[in-house]
Design a protein around this motif. Structure first.
Motif, short mmCIF file in Angstrom:
data_model
loop_
_atom_site.label_atom_id
_atom_site.label_comp_id
_atom_site.label_asym_id
_atom_site.label_seq_id
_atom_site.Cartn_x
_atom_site.Cartn_y
_atom_site.Cartn_z
N VAL A 21 27.88 71.30 78.76
CA VAL A 21 26.96 71.48 80.20
C VAL A 21 25.64 71.10 80.09
O VAL A 21 25.49 70.68 81.20
CB VAL A 21 27.59 72.99 81.13
CG1 VAL A 21 28.50 72.88 80.99
CG2 VAL A 21 26.25 73.86 80.30
N ARG A 22 24.72 71.02 79.21
CA ARG A 22 23.49 70.55 78.95
C ARG A 22 23.49 68.79 78.61
O ARG A 22 22.54 68.42 78.39
CB ARG A 22 22.84 70.89 78.35
CG ARG A 22 22.62 73.14 78.19
CD ARG A 22 21.69 73.71 78.02
NE ARG A 22 21.63 74.48 78.18
CZ ARG A 22 20.22 75.48 77.39
NH1 ARG A 22 19.96 75.22 76.90
NH2 ARG A 22 20.37 77.10 78.19
N GLU A 64 22.75 63.11 79.73
CA GLU A 64 23.19 61.84 79.96
C GLU A 64 22.32 61.37 80.52
O GLU A 64 22.86 60.30 80.34
CB GLU A 64 24.76 62.30 80.87
CG GLU A 64 25.71 63.13 79.85
CD GLU A 64 27.34 62.73 80.45
OE1 GLU A 64 27.33 62.07 81.34
OE2 GLU A 64 27.82 63.66 79.86
N HIS A 65 21.57 61.73 82.01
CA HIS A 65 20.59 60.66 82.42
C HIS A 65 19.87 60.40 81.46
O HIS A 65 19.26 59.36 81.86
CB HIS A 65 19.91 61.53 83.28
CG HIS A 65 19.19 62.24 83.41
ND1 HIS A 65 18.37 62.39 83.08
CD2 HIS A 65 19.51 63.81 83.44
CE1 HIS A 65 17.15 63.46 83.13
NE2 HIS A 65 18.28 63.86 82.39
#
Length: 259
Positions: free
Chosen positions: A133-134, A110-111
């Protein structure tokens, strides 16, 4: 013909003549395997779309105020997947813009996303993006490929303007009922537009359409999604017509069966 971003394949470099000829005859139907058999389509590893369905759909070519009939290759695998998760045609340009930044079937931290893309991904439905989650994983991919667009209605200048708009995204042809002039040939050739006969000239090909370079933009994806939306509407209309025919009275049905 198939976009590298979505399928990882090399685009075909020539539009099969049989497609334009069939368009001129008005004979394109559900089965175009013979007409499109020479299109080489290869796909990214791990994904094998089912492109067995080909169909000519009235009005499926739509871009701004331009409209034309289109020949579509339907990815039945993606169509069935969308049905199973309740996703139809995605025609929100800002959503498609975000999805073009995500590789198909692979997570993205996400970053690594811009703030506006992160917000759109987090609010997207599961049928478009899966949140893991990744990071988010894009599941949506085009359900149709536009093989060609034909423009038949209007004056020469109207048809030229509309076909020129489509020519950036798909092989496009103008249907003519009389042989084109030298000036019209030059004008169509400038935009890479094909010229095919209709009516008394059905089956004649005066100029072959140029296959445009593949585009991975959100607008190109929107073009496909609008075509998919029209295909869904066309199929629903056909189903309603079939239902009406099936509700015909027994007498009418018996009469229809009488040789």
């Amino acid at each position: 013909m198939i976009d590298n971003l979505f399928y990882g394949g090399d685009p075909a470099t020539v539009m099969p003549k049989a497609v334009l000829v069939a368009l001129g005859h008005g004979t394109l139907g559900n089965d175009l395997n013979s007409a499109c058999g020479d299109i080489d389509m290869t796909f990214e590893q791990g994904y094998e779309p089912d492109l067995a369905a080909f169909q000519a759909v009235p009005g499926a070519g739509r871009l701004n105020d331009a409209q034309g009939d289109a020949v579509l290759a339907i990815d039945l695998g993606e169509h069935r997947r969308r049905l199973s998760v309740g996703v139809g045609a995605e025609t929100r340009l800002h959503v498609l813009d975000t999805l073009t930044h995500l590789p198909l079937g692979q997570s993205v931290p996400e970053h690594a996303l811009a703030d506006h893309d992160r917000r759109r991904v987090q609010s997207a439905s599961d049928g478009l993006v899966e949140l893991t989650v990744r990071g988010p994983v894009r599941r949506l991919q085009p359900a149709v490929e536009v093989l060609s667009v034909q423009v038949a209605a209007g004056s020469w200048w109207t048809k030229l303007r509309q076909a020129a708009a489509f020519a950036r995204l798909a092989p496009s042809a103008i249907l003519v009922s009389r042989p084109p002039s030298a000036e019209q040939m030059l004008q169509a050739d400038y935009f890479g537009i094909g010229l095919a006969g209709t009516g008394p000239l059905a089956g004649e090909e005066f100029l072959q359409a140029v296959v445009p370079k593949p585009s991975s933009t959100a607008v190109a994806w929107l073009f496909r999604e609008r075509a998919y939306k029209e295909w869904l509407k066309y199929g629903a209309a056909q189903a309603r017509s079939e239902a009406v025919r099936n509700r015909a009275s027994p007498a009418d049905a018996e009469q229809d069966r009488t040789p």
